[in-house]
Design an enzyme around this catalytic site. Structure first.
Site, mmCIF file in Angstrom:
data_model
loop_
_atom_site.group_PDB
_atom_site.id
_atom_site.type_symbol
_atom_site.label_atom_id
_atom_site.label_comp_id
_atom_site.label_asym_id
_atom_site.label_seq_id
_atom_site.Cartn_x
_atom_site.Cartn_y
_atom_site.Cartn_z
ATOM 1 N N VAL A 159 0.837 -1.214 0.028
ATOM 2 C CA VAL A 159 -0.217 0.017 0.064
ATOM 3 C C VAL A 159 0.794 1.070 0.082
ATOM 4 C CG1 VAL A 159 -0.179 0.063 2.415
ATOM 5 C CG2 VAL A 159 -2.189 1.193 1.150
ATOM 6 N N CYS A 160 0.396 2.291 -0.841
ATOM 7 C CA CYS A 160 1.141 3.803 -0.507
ATOM 8 C C CYS A 160 -0.118 4.568 -0.781
ATOM 9 C CB CYS A 160 1.904 3.667 -1.940
ATOM 10 S SG CYS A 160 1.146 3.704 -3.378
ATOM 11 N N ARG A 161 0.275 5.965 -0.937
ATOM 12 C CA ARG A 161 -0.703 7.008 -1.032
ATOM 13 C C ARG A 161 -1.903 6.548 -1.905
ATOM 14 N NH1 ARG A 161 -1.685 11.826 -3.292
ATOM 15 N NH2 ARG A 161 -2.605 13.469 -2.083
ATOM 16 N N MET A 176 -3.619 4.629 0.600
ATOM 17 C CA MET A 176 -4.268 5.112 1.790
ATOM 18 C C MET A 176 -5.346 6.177 1.518
ATOM 19 S SD MET A 176 -3.080 3.359 4.007
ATOM 20 C CE MET A 176 -3.692 4.264 5.494
#
Length: 100
Positions: free
Chosen positions: A61-63, A89
């Site tokens: 997961v990232c932004r 996110m």
């Protein structure tokens, strides 16, 4: 492979084997993480693969989902079962899902 934030949240309720890997930079982590996630910035991932368990699936997961797609690809090439968390996110927060 890809998974949505909502499906990941459902899976984490019952799947103790899942590893959530947050590949954002340190300053972004302060905004909150998926509960129980491990932080390894994307630029450090190749040097820290040994900190992950190849026998368990990894959910990157990232932004927004771009860097995590790169991480999932890197992990897959290294022999992991890896998923990109689409929407990252931003979607996690928009859905009102819990954060640490």
């Amino acid at each position: 492979m890809e998974i949505t934030t909502k499906k990941l949240a459902e899976q984490l309720k019952t799947d103790d084997a899942a590893q959530v890997l947050d590949v954002r930079e340190l300053d972004e982590i302060r905004e909150g993480m998926v509960p129980g996630a491990m932080h390894i910035a994307l630029g450090e991932l190749s040097d820290r693969l040994d900190q992950l368990d190849k026998t368990r699936p990894v959910f990157a997961v990232c932004r927004s989902g771009r860097r995590s797609a790169l991480a999932a690809d890197q992990l897959t090439k290294a022999g992991f079962t890896a998923y990109n968390v689409t929407g990252g996110m931003l979607d996690w927060a928009d859905a009102g899902l819990p954060m640490d």
